[in-house]
Scaffold this active site. Structure first.
Site, PDB file in Angstrom:
ATOM      1  N   GLN A  33     -26.059  15.811 -65.230  1.00  0.00           N
ATOM      2  CA  GLN A  33     -27.305  15.106 -65.504  1.00  0.00           C
ATOM      3  C   GLN A  33     -28.393  15.468 -64.495  1.00  0.00           C
ATOM      4  O   GLN A  33     -28.108  15.989 -63.420  1.00  0.00           O
ATOM      5  CB  GLN A  33     -27.061  13.594 -65.481  1.00  0.00           C
ATOM      6  CG  GLN A  33     -26.334  13.099 -64.250  1.00  0.00           C
ATOM      7  CD  GLN A  33     -25.476  11.886 -64.515  1.00  0.00           C
ATOM      8  OE1 GLN A  33     -25.734  11.091 -65.416  1.00  0.00           O
ATOM      9  NE2 GLN A  33     -24.444  11.702 -63.718  1.00  0.00           N
ATOM     10  N   HIS A  64     -25.210  -5.899 -58.915  1.00  0.00           N
ATOM     11  CA  HIS A  64     -23.846  -5.681 -58.421  1.00  0.00           C
ATOM     12  C   HIS A  64     -23.102  -6.996 -58.198  1.00  0.00           C
ATOM     13  O   HIS A  64     -21.900  -7.080 -58.473  1.00  0.00           O
ATOM     14  CB  HIS A  64     -23.891  -4.848 -57.137  1.00  0.00           C
ATOM     15  CG  HIS A  64     -24.342  -3.445 -57.375  1.00  0.00           C
ATOM     16  ND1 HIS A  64     -25.348  -2.839 -56.662  1.00  0.00           N
ATOM     17  CD2 HIS A  64     -23.940  -2.518 -58.285  1.00  0.00           C
ATOM     18  CE1 HIS A  64     -25.536  -1.606 -57.098  1.00  0.00           C
ATOM     19  NE2 HIS A  64     -24.693  -1.398 -58.088  1.00  0.00           N
ATOM     20  N   ASP A 158     -19.419   0.144 -65.233  1.00  0.00           N
ATOM     21  CA  ASP A 158     -20.767   0.252 -64.657  1.00  0.00           C
ATOM     22  C   ASP A 158     -21.353   1.592 -65.090  1.00  0.00           C
ATOM     23  O   ASP A 158     -21.501   2.513 -64.295  1.00  0.00           O
ATOM     24  CB  ASP A 158     -20.677   0.143 -63.133  1.00  0.00           C
ATOM     25  CG  ASP A 158     -22.025   0.262 -62.453  1.00  0.00           C
ATOM     26  OD1 ASP A 158     -23.050   0.114 -63.138  1.00  0.00           O
ATOM     27  OD2 ASP A 158     -22.045   0.512 -61.228  1.00  0.00           O
ATOM     28  N   SER A 159     -21.685   1.681 -66.360  1.00  0.00           N
ATOM     29  CA  SER A 159     -22.107   2.956 -66.933  1.00  0.00           C
ATOM     30  C   SER A 159     -23.628   3.053 -67.003  1.00  0.00           C
ATOM     31  O   SER A 159     -24.346   2.071 -66.859  1.00  0.00           O
ATOM     32  CB  SER A 159     -21.545   3.113 -68.351  1.00  0.00           C
ATOM     33  OG  SER A 159     -22.188   2.199 -69.219  1.00  0.00           O
ATOM     34  N   THR A 160     -24.092   4.262 -67.247  1.00  0.00           N
ATOM     35  CA  THR A 160     -25.487   4.472 -67.608  1.00  0.00           C
ATOM     36  C   THR A 160     -25.704   3.974 -69.033  1.00  0.00           C
ATOM     37  O   THR A 160     -24.780   3.488 -69.687  1.00  0.00           O
ATOM     38  CB  THR A 160     -25.844   5.960 -67.521  1.00  0.00           C
ATOM     39  OG1 THR A 160     -24.982   6.692 -68.420  1.00  0.00           O
ATOM     40  CG2 THR A 160     -25.647   6.507 -66.110  1.00  0.00           C
ATOM     41  N   ASP A 161     -26.926   4.094 -69.552  1.00  0.00           N
ATOM     42  CA  ASP A 161     -27.166   3.787 -70.958  1.00  0.00           C
ATOM     43  C   ASP A 161     -26.382   4.764 -71.837  1.00  0.00           C
ATOM     44  O   ASP A 161     -25.935   5.817 -71.354  1.00  0.00           O
ATOM     45  CB  ASP A 161     -28.666   3.879 -71.250  1.00  0.00           C
ATOM     46  CG  ASP A 161     -29.435   2.731 -70.606  1.00  0.00           C
ATOM     47  OD1 ASP A 161     -29.349   1.621 -71.137  1.00  0.00           O
ATOM     48  OD2 ASP A 161     -30.099   2.953 -69.576  1.00  0.00           O
ATOM     49  N   PRO A 165     -23.708  11.549 -70.323  1.00  0.00           N
ATOM     50  CA  PRO A 165     -22.270  11.322 -70.118  1.00  0.00           C
ATOM     51  C   PRO A 165     -21.837   9.882 -70.369  1.00  0.00           C
ATOM     52  O   PRO A 165     -20.665   9.618 -70.574  1.00  0.00           O
ATOM     53  CB  PRO A 165     -22.058  11.721 -68.650  1.00  0.00           C
ATOM     54  CG  PRO A 165     -23.405  11.647 -68.021  1.00  0.00           C
ATOM     55  CD  PRO A 165     -24.381  12.004 -69.099  1.00  0.00           C
TER      56      PRO A 165
END
EC number: 2.5.1.16
Length: 290
Positions: A33, A64, A158-161, A165
């Site tokens: 990315q 968090h 805890d992912s990205t949108d 990936p």
């Protein structure tokens, strides 16, 4: 006098937010990315992946703390924790604050994110990478949960949108695999965006979780740099009572956890976080199984 550099987020095509940059600290394409880290007046250091803000020094504690302490204290006796993503180290930091945790595995797809956040965001991890209970695995989270023989009490995605990936961490197959590796009484939570602006994503997650968990819902908080209203976290478990732990019990668990104090989380915030706006309740009800 030189003009300040402006960085515009590209999460939404027709509107968005911008940051006035004091200094670009790092910018490059990793194996997975586009990554930029820059310093700002208002929010301190900011990291963005694929032109979308992931974390800032100023407000990271809200995200968090809520993503970690709600499921861990709701569970009440979690020993083994899986973090999917989380390369900035903030979730790990908060998990490590719980004295009763015995094992923590974090699966991050991008080693560069881990390395750069250790360098540029030292307060995010606050030394947690050295915790003896912790193991880091560089792998695709979807691949890991399909292959692992480990079992966990709490899984935090805890992912990205769901672009780049991160898109594999919003598929039915990922949720099914997470259900397989949860111990009895386990809880799965996941980042699920700002529900007013990303309602389709929230509904998709809801529909994809329902076949594998008897209790699927969301809880919420507000984080300034994730703009557009409340941010929601997907919640999935077998025991619906885990969403309804009483305030007295939460206060007792908080006192016994070793946390001592938080900057955002407290038992009453936890207790009220499962209250959702009516527009979301109605949208989910339309998609619920008959």
């Amino acid at each position: 006098m030189s003009q300040k550099q402006i960085w515009h987020e590209k999460l939404h095509s027709s509107f968005g937010q911008y940051f006035s940059i004091k200094e670009v600290l790092y910018r490059d394409k990793t194996d997975h990315q586009d990554l930029i880290i820059f310093d700002t007046e208002e929010f301190g250091r900011v990291m963005a992946l694929n032109h979308v803000v992931q974390t800032t020094e100023r407000d990271e504690f809200i995200y968090h703390e809520m993503m970690t302490h709600v499921p861990l204290l709701a569970h009440g006796n979690a020993k083994k924790i899986l973090i999917i993503g989380g390369g900035d180290g903030g979730i790990l930091r908060e998990v490590c604050r719980h004295a009763g945790i015995k094992e923590i595995i974090m699966v991050e797809i991008d080693q560069d994110v881990v390395n750069l956040c250790q360098q540029y965001f030292p307060h995010h991890h606050a030394g947690a990478y050295d915790d003896p209970r912790f193991q880091l695995k560089i792998d695709d989270g979807a691949h890991f949960v399909e292959q692992t023989k480990h079992r966990f009490d709490v899984i935090i995605s805890d992912s990205t949108d769901p672009i780049g990936p991160g898109k594999h961490l919003f598929k039915s197959s990922f949720y099914q695999a997470c259900r397989r590796i949860l111990n009895a009484g386990g809880i799965f939570v996941a980042q699920n965006g700002v529900c007013f602006l990303q309602q389709t994503e929230v509904i998709n997650t809801y529909q994809r979780l329902i076949p594998y968990f008897s209790d699927v819902s969301f809880y919420q908080t507000t984080i300034p740099t994730y703009y557009g209203g409340i941010m929601v976290f997907a919640w999935a478990a077998e025991n619906a009572n885990l969403r309804r732990i009483g305030l007295n019990d939460l206060e007792s668990r908080f006192a016994d956890s070793g946390l001592k104090s938080c900057r955002y989380y407290n038992p009453f915030v936890h207790f009220t976080s499962f209250a959702l706006p009516q527009y979301l309740i109605e949208a989910l009800a339309k998609k619920a199984p008959k």
